[in-house]
Structure formats: C-alpha cells, structure tokens
Design a protein around this motif. Structure first.
Motif, short mmCIF file in Angstrom:
data_model
loop_
_atom_site.label_atom_id
_atom_site.label_comp_id
_atom_site.label_asym_id
_atom_site.label_seq_id
_atom_site.Cartn_x
_atom_site.Cartn_y
_atom_site.Cartn_z
N GLY A 6 0.81 -1.21 0.00
CA GLY A 6 0.00 0.00 0.00
C GLY A 6 0.84 1.26 0.00
O GLY A 6 1.83 1.35 0.73
N TRP A 39 -4.19 7.42 -1.07
CA TRP A 39 -3.95 6.05 -0.58
C TRP A 39 -4.38 5.08 -1.67
O TRP A 39 -5.44 5.24 -2.28
N CYS A 56 -3.90 0.69 -2.49
CA CYS A 56 -3.26 -0.60 -2.30
C CYS A 56 -3.06 -1.25 -3.68
O CYS A 56 -3.60 -0.79 -4.68
#
Length: 258
Positions: A131, A232, A234
């Motif tokens: 991530g 963010w 992943c």
C-alpha cells in the motif's frame, strides 16, 4: 523506532506476477513497491526496518543483498577470479533492514509476534507491503503519542471502483459520478503506530492481527483512528498495479514525498 512491514503473503489476487515473486517485490516504475514504501518512511527519518518474510522471501533477501549492484556501474574481472569493482552507486539509503523468516503459512498477527525480539520494548510502526500513501509519518507519530492509547490506525476512504448514478424519486438520472468517495466508510489503510503491549494481544502463528487483536484492542478502548484524506492506494490486483504505474509515470505521484 522500528518499522515492521508485512511481506509474507501469497498475493493470490495478483497471481499474474506473484507466482514469480512476493507481492512487495512487484514493480512500480523500476523499483519494487516495497522500496516506495520504505522511501516514504525514510523521508521522515524512520530508517530501521523489520521485514516479515514468508512466501518467496528469498527474493527479498537477494534484492537487499545485491542492492548496490542494481544502481551502480560494476566491473567483473573474469581473468582475476571474477573480481568485482563497484564504480558508483546511484544512492546510498540510510536504512537498517532486518529480514525475518516468519513462516510460509503464518497469519499477520503471528508474523508480528515472531519479530518481537527485534522490536524490543518500545513503540513501533507497522504497515503492509502493498500500500502506498502520502500520509505524513511524523504527524501520524505525534498524533499517536498525543492520545496515550496502545494503537493508532491510519483510516482512509478508498475511491469506489465503479461510477454511480445520482437518481431522484421518479427514477430520473441527475448525474453520473465517476469513482465516488464513500464519505461514510473508513477502512484500515495500514500505517499503524503501536505500543509494545499490543504484542500481548497476539496468541500465536494462526492469529490474524486484523480479526483478533485489533478487535480486542478496540473493545478495550485502545485504538484511535488517524483520519487521512489524502492519497492512498493498495495493490491487490493487476488493475491496481496499472493504476500505480500510470500515476508514477506521470511524474506526479502523490506518495513521492522524498
């Protein structure tokens, strides 16, 4: 302060590449995603890493064993016992990296418990090896110290994978919203700060950190969320890898804080 990174999973959802290497070694640009994660921590002066290895862990060991070779000009003198000379190194990272074998089938909690001897009796950080984020690690740490609880989890709001329709009561479509943010849903985005007492909540190898210890810590009122509204992402699937690659190649990767 130690940074524990979970690097041992099989990465089955991105098996197109993980059948050859562990997920943290899958590239974003010319470097493994693991390198990008570590560079982010290093930007804020956190350079002592513990990598919890499992599936194809030797690939990660070989990467760090040969780290200088990958970014350097090298001469191999085959006539002189294959003597090697490194002429230059692209960069020298201020990292200390402990590579710990934590088992092939060990769950996330078990992996953390297995590296207790390297963590010691001190506050430590934890994240996943797949991530990327532009979270300010120093602010995260200061937030953790300010509330006095055992655990801080970075909470993020991932974009929806599909667009949604804005529809009124008579079924008229009012708008198309591409990849909306779910303003009500926060998830664990990794980038945790933990006190050593958290290790006492982990029973053994088959303990999933997310389903057991974190739940119990929450019940005990010992978990606080650091809400991060920035970038963010992943890398669960090949599609996610393509997204990260595209962002990196644009030259405007939000996680490139160094």
């Amino acid at each position: 302060m130690k940074i524990v990174i979970l690097c041992g999973g099989y990465g089955t959802r991105i098996s197109e590449e993980s059948h050859l290497k562990p997920k943290p070694m899958i590239g974003v640009g010319e470097r493994p995603i693991l390198w990008h994660i570590m560079k982010g921590y290093s930007k804020y002066g956190f350079n002592d890493f513990i990598l919890c290895l499992g599936y194809k862990g030797n690939v990660i060991k070989e990467y760090f064993a040969n780290y200088f070779l990958y970014g350097s000009d090298v001469t191999f003198d085959l006539s002189n016992n294959n003597q090697m000379q490194i002429h230059s190194c692209e960069s020298v990272e201020p990292w200390k990296v402990t590579l710990a074998n934590t088992g092939l089938e060990t769950m996330t909690g078990g992996r953390i418990k297995r590296v207790k001897k390297y963590i010691g009796n001190e506050t430590f950080m934890l994240t996943y090896g797949d991530g990327l984020s532009d979270v300010n690690i120093e602010e995260l740490y200061q937030f953790h110290k300010s509330h006095g609880k055992l655990a801080t989890v970075t909470a993020v709001q991932p974009s929806g994978r599909y667009g949604v329709l804005g529809i009124n009561n008579d079924s008229t479509v009012l708008e198309f919203v591409e990849k909306p943010e779910n303003l009500d849903a926060w998830i664990n985005g990794g980038f945790l700060v933990l006190e050593p007492e958290v290790l006492d909540y982990i029973e053994g190898d088959m303990t999933s950190f997310e389903k057991g210890p974190l739940d119990k810590l929450a019940e005990d009122g010992q978990v606080v969320a650091y809400k991060h509204t920035g970038f963010w992402q992943c890398m669960d699937t090949q599609r996610d890898k393509y997204t990260l690659e595209t962002i990196w190649e644009s030259g405007k990767a939000p996680w490139k804080v160094w």
